[in-house]
Scaffold this motif. Structure first.
Motif, mmCIF file in Angstrom:
data_model
loop_
_atom_site.group_PDB
_atom_site.id
_atom_site.type_symbol
_atom_site.label_atom_id
_atom_site.label_comp_id
_atom_site.label_asym_id
_atom_site.label_seq_id
_atom_site.Cartn_x
_atom_site.Cartn_y
_atom_site.Cartn_z
ATOM 1 N N THR A 1 -3.158 5.821 -3.937
ATOM 2 C CA THR A 1 -4.307 6.725 -3.850
ATOM 3 C C THR A 1 -3.834 8.137 -4.152
ATOM 4 O O THR A 1 -2.668 8.466 -3.938
ATOM 5 C CB THR A 1 -4.938 6.661 -2.445
ATOM 6 N N TYR B 1 1.482 6.779 0.509
ATOM 7 C CA TYR B 1 2.381 7.925 0.738
ATOM 8 C C TYR B 1 3.499 7.996 -0.291
ATOM 9 O O TYR B 1 4.563 8.564 -0.024
ATOM 10 C CB TYR B 1 2.932 7.860 2.177
ATOM 11 N N SER C 1 -5.245 10.542 -2.538
ATOM 12 C CA SER C 1 -5.701 11.279 -1.351
ATOM 13 C C SER C 1 -4.584 12.081 -0.694
ATOM 14 O O SER C 1 -4.734 13.262 -0.418
ATOM 15 C CB SER C 1 -6.290 10.317 -0.325
ATOM 16 N N LYS C 2 -3.455 11.424 -0.405
ATOM 17 C CA LYS C 2 -2.415 12.092 0.373
ATOM 18 C C LYS C 2 -1.602 13.054 -0.497
ATOM 19 O O LYS C 2 -0.978 13.974 -0.014
ATOM 20 C CB LYS C 2 -1.516 11.052 1.067
ATOM 21 N N ARG D 1 -11.658 11.126 -3.772
ATOM 22 C CA ARG D 1 -11.812 9.682 -3.551
ATOM 23 C C ARG D 1 -11.392 8.910 -4.802
ATOM 24 O O ARG D 1 -12.224 8.398 -5.549
ATOM 25 C CB ARG D 1 -13.257 9.299 -3.162
ATOM 26 N N ASP E 1 0.862 -1.178 0.000
ATOM 27 C CA ASP E 1 0.000 0.000 0.000
ATOM 28 C C ASP E 1 0.905 1.236 0.000
ATOM 29 O O ASP E 1 1.516 1.569 1.012
ATOM 30 C CB ASP E 1 -0.904 -0.063 1.238
HETATM 31 C C1 LIG Z 1 -4.962 7.153 4.078
HETATM 32 C C2 LIG Z 1 -4.590 5.756 3.735
HETATM 33 C C3 LIG Z 1 -5.366 5.011 2.844
HETATM 34 C C4 LIG Z 1 -6.734 5.457 2.393
HETATM 35 O O1 LIG Z 1 -6.724 6.104 1.249
HETATM 36 P P1 LIG Z 1 -8.058 6.531 0.483
HETATM 37 O O2 LIG Z 1 -7.646 6.416 -0.921
HETATM 38 O O3 LIG Z 1 -8.326 7.943 0.914
HETATM 39 O O4 LIG Z 1 -9.177 5.599 0.829
HETATM 40 C C5 LIG Z 1 -4.911 3.748 2.480
HETATM 41 N N1 LIG Z 1 -3.789 3.242 2.997
HETATM 42 C C6 LIG Z 1 -3.040 3.916 3.888
HETATM 43 C C7 LIG Z 1 -1.796 3.302 4.431
HETATM 44 C C8 LIG Z 1 -3.425 5.195 4.290
HETATM 45 O O5 LIG Z 1 -2.709 5.843 5.209
#
Ligand SMILES: *Cc1c(COP(=O)(O)O)cnc(C)c1O
Length: 359
Positions: free
Chosen positions: A216, A193, A218-219, A226, A190
């Motif tokens: 993702t 980051y 997101s970060k 989303r 995953d």
């Molecule tokens: C924040 C986070 C996610 C979630 O990401 P979304 O795409 O916003 O659902 C997934 N894995 C880790 C390790 C995270 O810190």
């Protein structure tokens, strides 16, 4: 029969026993609890984005396969051409799809802990056992313990958040590869980051057919959109795709993500600021007596109150209008720990001042 009896009879026990994911109300706070990018776009970029949205036909369903967005993602993220891409409504949705596909009696999910909580929450929601294996010293992988656990439990999937949340570190590539080789189940790395580290396992995908990489936006700075994506061998992704609800990526997200990736330079500049600010924040945190901070390859920093007064410090920060994440209740390795997201320089200063007063 009253409604409580009906709920008891109809709702699965693992659902009744769980609690909904709670997000504190953050209105008016300096919000440093959720790893969000603190920067918005300049007004002229927002204007160009709104122009793009003007043409999105909201009366129509979204493009189900989002081929244009996928092409943009492939370019922007240097995804190996031989690999497939599956889009999710956040990477959380992809974790859910993957576990729905793997859930069967006796199938298990394994992860080194502490880590991202959704692996366990979703595993339990789909009826799978979650096997936690504690991280070793300095939050490194305990490879012998992990290999032993993999042999004993034969997990259908092992999740490795790399860099890890909430510890902020990356795992040694040799340790990760040893786990991939040792697993007859899937290994999902995953990389939520990825923007804040130079480490990635995308290049390893072609070598291991049980490896998948999850990312993702997101970060990176697009948490409100989303959009997550899973990269790996199409044999796996074709199976997961059958469980993806049609139109899971809405039209506004498709258009906005495409626009954002076309203006990737802007996001990269923001990331560069956040990475520089992270180093300042780490040095400042680590120099406060009574605090231990861990180096981070993410956009947050984990720190420990050596006097074990995390709840008191969290409350004091909260009263000062600063919201961080309290991890103390997770216990074990996280006892006395709080996690702060790297904000703007002004937000970080306000946080540090409030923290110095609280400690
Ligand atoms: C924040 C986070 C996610 C979630 O990401 P979304 O795409 O916003 O659902 C997934 N894995 C880790 C390790 C995270 O810190």
């Amino acid at each position: 029969m009253n409604i409580n009896d009906k709920v008891e009879r109809l709702i699965r026990p693992e659902v009744r026993q769980s609690t909904a994911y709670s997000v504190p109300d953050s209105a008016g706070f300096i919000k440093l609890d959720a790893m969000e990018n603190p920067y918005r776009w300049p007004p002229e970029v927002i204007d160009r984005w709104l122009e793009v949205l003007r043409d999105v036909p909201l009366n129509r369903y979204p493009d189900p396969g989002a081929p244009q967005l996928k092409r943009r993602l492939r370019e922007a993220m240097a995804i190996p051409p031989s690999m497939g891409v599956l889009l999710g409504n956040g990477s959380d949705e992809l974790i859910q799809i993957l576990l729905m596909a793997l859930a069967q009696p006796e199938s298990r999910v394994l992860a080194p802990t502490p880590t991202f909580v959704m692996y366990e929450i979703i595993a339990k929601a789909v009826g799978m056992d979650f096997i936690p294996v504690p991280l070793g010293a300095d939050f490194a992988l305990d490879t012998p313990a992990l290999c032993a656990a993999i042999e004993e439990h034969r997990p259908a999937v092992t999740f490795l958040a790399c860099p890890n949340n909430p510890t902020g570190n990356v795992f040694a590539a040799d340790d990760v590869e040893a786990l991939i080789r040792h697993s007859d189940g899937l290994v999902v790395i995953d990389e939520a980051y990825f923007a804040f580290t130079d480490v990635t396992f995308l290049e390893h995908l072609e070598r291991y057919d049980n490896l998948l990489v999850l990312r993702t936006l997101s970060k990176l700075g697009l948490a409100g959109l989303r959009l997550g994506f899973l990269v790996g061998n199409r044999r796996w992704l074709n199976e997961f795709d059958k469980l993806r609800l049609p139109y899971n990526i809405n039209s506004l997200t498709q258009a906005s993500a495409e626009f954002a990736l076309t203006n990737r330079g802007l996001l990269d500049e923001q990331v560069t600021c956040i990475r520089a600010e992270r180093e300042q924040l780490f040095l400042a945190l680590d120099s406060i007596p009574g605090i231990r901070a861990w180096p981070s390859e993410t956009n947050f920093i984990l720190f420990q109150l050596k006097r074990n007064n995390a709840q008191h410090v969290w409350n004091t920060l909260y009263s000062s209008g600063v919201l961080v994440k309290n991890l103390d209740s997770a216990g074990d390795a996280l006892q006395g720990c709080l996690r702060v997201t790297v904000g703007t320089p002004a937000e970080n200063r306000a946080f540090l001042n409030a923290l110095r007063a609280a400690v």
